[in-house]
Design a protein around this motif. Sequence first.
Motif, short mmCIF file in Angstrom:
data_model
loop_
_atom_site.label_atom_id
_atom_site.label_comp_id
_atom_site.label_asym_id
_atom_site.label_seq_id
_atom_site.Cartn_x
_atom_site.Cartn_y
_atom_site.Cartn_z
N ASN A 2 24.67 99.51 -150.78
CA ASN A 2 24.40 100.87 -150.36
C ASN A 2 25.58 101.81 -150.53
O ASN A 2 25.57 102.92 -150.04
N ASP A 3 26.65 101.40 -151.22
CA ASP A 3 27.79 102.26 -151.47
C ASP A 3 27.46 103.18 -152.64
O ASP A 3 27.49 102.77 -153.79
N ILE A 4 27.12 104.44 -152.33
CA ILE A 4 26.72 105.35 -153.40
C ILE A 4 27.92 105.97 -154.12
O ILE A 4 27.77 106.87 -154.90
N SER A 5 29.11 105.43 -153.86
CA SER A 5 30.29 105.92 -154.56
C SER A 5 30.64 105.07 -155.78
O SER A 5 31.62 105.31 -156.45
N GLU A 53 21.34 104.90 -160.41
CA GLU A 53 22.74 105.27 -160.20
C GLU A 53 22.85 106.12 -158.93
O GLU A 53 21.84 106.62 -158.43
N PRO A 54 24.06 106.32 -158.43
CA PRO A 54 24.23 107.14 -157.22
C PRO A 54 23.59 108.52 -157.34
O PRO A 54 23.00 109.02 -156.38
N ARG A 55 23.64 109.13 -158.52
CA ARG A 55 23.07 110.48 -158.68
C ARG A 55 21.56 110.49 -158.61
O ARG A 55 20.95 111.54 -158.48
N CYS A 57 19.94 108.83 -156.23
CA CYS A 57 19.62 108.40 -154.86
C CYS A 57 19.52 109.53 -153.86
O CYS A 57 20.14 110.58 -154.00
N GLY A 61 20.63 106.02 -149.90
CA GLY A 61 21.00 105.08 -150.95
C GLY A 61 19.85 104.43 -151.70
O GLY A 61 20.04 103.39 -152.33
N LEU A 105 19.76 101.39 -154.81
CA LEU A 105 20.86 101.70 -155.70
C LEU A 105 21.18 100.45 -156.51
O LEU A 105 21.30 99.36 -155.97
#
Length: 161
Positions: A2-5, A53-55, A57, A61, A105
């Motif tokens: 769940n780390d969207i970075s 990808e994060p973008r 989400c 996430g 993600l």
Amino acid sequence: MNDISIPPAEFSAAVPAGFKPVPLGPAGSFMDLTGPLYGRIEGESLLLGFRVEPRHCNPIGICHGGMLATFADMMLGVGCSFQAKLGRFLPTVNLTVDFLGAAALGAWIEGRVEVLRTTRNLVFGQTQASADGAPAVRASGILKIGSTAAGNGFDFRRYLS
């Protein structure tokens, strides 16, 4: 996961074997910014996919429903044109989307299209896509058969062969 970075580069390396990038618009266009999308020819079908990808989400996430709807719309237009051997741009007249499950993600989203009927002016199709093998979205649509001039560049065999 769940780390969207996490940087997008880590996701692009994880594309399943046989899938190649599919250019869907000029650089900077909506279609270009939504991707990257990947395709693979399997028999008479075109499979399309993307890595979440994060973008893509929402704040918790998982893949935003708008991205899944956009992907379903692109699958219908591109997949129906490919499967019906039209080689034309197919603008959407109607799109109905059902969300079947979450796509986390990093998930690989993959789908294919079924052409239900083609008339002189319209194509009726349906699609279902999965997230890492679990149903995520299904959609049905009606697409207008565009002019051949608008269809230049819609022969995806040249990109995926």
